[in-house]
Design a protein around this motif. Structure first.
Motif, short mmCIF file in Angstrom:
data_model
loop_
_atom_site.label_atom_id
_atom_site.label_comp_id
_atom_site.label_asym_id
_atom_site.label_seq_id
_atom_site.Cartn_x
_atom_site.Cartn_y
_atom_site.Cartn_z
N PHE A 57 2.82 8.88 -5.24
CA PHE A 57 2.09 10.15 -5.27
C PHE A 57 2.64 11.12 -4.23
O PHE A 57 2.01 12.12 -3.91
N GLY A 58 3.78 10.80 -3.66
CA GLY A 58 4.44 11.70 -2.74
C GLY A 58 4.03 11.55 -1.28
O GLY A 58 4.35 12.41 -0.46
N PHE A 59 3.33 10.47 -0.94
CA PHE A 59 2.90 10.28 0.46
C PHE A 59 4.04 9.71 1.29
O PHE A 59 4.71 8.76 0.89
N VAL A 60 4.24 10.28 2.47
CA VAL A 60 5.33 9.90 3.37
C VAL A 60 4.72 9.20 4.59
O VAL A 60 3.67 9.62 5.08
N VAL A 61 5.37 8.16 5.08
CA VAL A 61 4.83 7.36 6.19
C VAL A 61 5.13 8.01 7.54
O VAL A 61 6.26 8.42 7.82
N ILE A 90 0.85 -1.20 0.00
CA ILE A 90 0.00 0.00 0.00
C ILE A 90 0.89 1.26 0.00
O ILE A 90 0.69 2.18 -0.81
N ALA A 91 1.89 1.25 0.89
CA ALA A 91 2.77 2.43 1.00
C ALA A 91 3.53 2.67 -0.30
O ALA A 91 3.78 3.82 -0.68
N GLU A 92 3.87 1.57 -0.98
CA GLU A 92 4.61 1.70 -2.23
C GLU A 92 3.78 2.42 -3.30
O GLU A 92 4.29 3.25 -4.05
N VAL A 93 2.48 2.12 -3.34
CA VAL A 93 1.61 2.81 -4.31
C VAL A 93 1.51 4.29 -3.97
O VAL A 93 1.71 5.16 -4.82
N LEU A 121 0.90 9.24 5.17
CA LEU A 121 0.32 7.90 5.23
C LEU A 121 0.60 7.38 6.64
O LEU A 121 1.74 7.47 7.11
N LEU A 122 -0.43 6.87 7.32
CA LEU A 122 -0.28 6.46 8.71
C LEU A 122 -0.77 5.03 8.91
O LEU A 122 -1.95 4.81 9.21
#
Ligand code: PHE
Length: 350
Positions: free
Chosen positions: A133-137, A126-129, A199-200
């Motif tokens: 789009f620029g989402f950071v965990v 999920i995090a890879e997708v 992303l959390l």
């Protein structure tokens, strides 16, 4: 009285000793036997010395002759022992080399390789997708305070919306086990300035009766985007891209109206059932669709609690159930399998 010695007898005795020793040397089966033989025949207290002890009884002119013969015998015996030692020694070496040979064609011992838990593997996918789009965990705490888990998400105390989350409280005033990852939205807004793409992933807890589709602990992945000019169209486009990356480019998706106190408007996001392809099977409760997440535009009140000016910025948020998505990816029929630590189950995901 000792038998009289004469040249002929001593010569015969010496030759007999020689012949006997030569035959024994040829018949020996190991080098240790040869070493024993050398001591027994040629040693200081050996048989050759014993024969020569009689030399004093010979006439003086015969003594050198016996000495010469004894020398010949010594040389013959030494030669025979050395030759036998060489043959036996190389045989023993060959045997040792054969016994200790490393067979490079023998299959190696298998190395037991571990594997990620399917929930962790799914969170990674999920995090890879979303990373594209620029989402950071980010991560938030599992023991959360009531304010962040509820009040700042526009859920006041005693509000009926609390019934949406059956809460497990802890022995600490105003604290609970987070019922969803949405409090992470507040924490990120307090920590970062827009533009925000967070992303959390995390473990959540609810007071649930456990069965194949409900557990008292489970995972969610929360998403939050806050920027100027962020719209519902951005949310819909992003979630469509996510569903297609996860479940195939031709998988149909749909948005339905939903309700959450912290988003307005709110939606539920469905994908066409991956088991029956819309044929309304039991897996999708005979609707033909599977709901994978809740989402919506972040409520202006929530942006305000996050310290963000809702006149200037807009945001969207989504929260998905990881087990749901893992079930669909790996055709797992029962949530409880993720919690049992059964190696037969966990080892199947490599
Ligand atoms: N927190 C919601 C739940 O647990 C899901 C959600 C997250 C909905 C973000 C909207 C926005 O059910």
């Amino acid at each position: 009285m000792a038998e009289p010695v004469d040249l002929a007898r001593m010569t015969a005795e010496l030759h007999a000793l020689r012949d006997e020793t030569l035959a024994a040397a040829r018949a020996a089966t190991d080098t240790a036997a040869l070493e024993a033989m050398e001591l027994e025949v040629l040693g200081k207290k050996g048989r050759l010395t014993a024969v020569l002890r009689g030399i004093g009884g010979l006439p003086a002119e015969d003594r050198p002759k016996v000495g010469a013969i004894a020398n010949e015998v010594r040389i013959a015996v030494e030669g025979a022992l050395a030759a036998a030692a060489q043959t036996l020694g190389s045989k023993e070496l060959d045997a040792r080399l054969a016994a200790e040979r490393v067979d490079v064609t023998t299959p190696g011992r298998p190395i037991r390789r571990g594997s990620l838990h399917p929930i962790n593997e799914t969170i990674g996918a999920i995090a890879e997708v979303f990373a594209q789009f620029g989402f950071v965990v980010y991560e938030g705490p599992e023991v959360e305070d009531d304010t962040t888990n509820f009040r700042m998400l526009n859920i006041p105390p005693d509000h009926p919306a609390r019934d949406l989350w059956d809460t497990l409280y802890v022995d600490l005033p105003e604290h609970l086990l987070r019922t969803h990852t949405s409090p992470g939205q507040i924490r990120v807004m307090h920590q970062e300035r827009p533009p925000i793409r967070a992303l959390l992933p995390g473990r959540c807890f609810r007071y649930e009766a456990v069965d194949a589709s409900h557990a008292s602990e489970f995972f969610q992945v929360e998403g939050l985007m806050v920027d100027e000019g962020t719209t519902m169209a951005d949310l819909k486009g992003l979630l469509d891209q996510f569903a297609h990356a996860m479940f195939g480019a031709d998988r149909a998706t749909r948005f339905r109206p939903g309700y959450y106190p912290f988003t307005e408007p709110s939606v539920a996001f469905d994908i066409l059932c991956v088991i029956c392809d819309g044929a309304k099977c039991p897996a999708c409760s005979r609707t033909g669709w599977m709901t994978i997440l809740g989402a919506g535009m972040v409520h202006p009140v929530v942006l305000g609690y996050g310290g963000i000016d809702p006149e200037r910025y807009q945001g969207f948020a989504f929260g998905m159930g990881v087990e749901r998505i893992a079930n669909l990816r790996h055709a797992v029929p029962d949530l409880r399998l993720y919690l049992e630590n059964d190696q037969r189950f966990l080892g199947a995901f490599r």
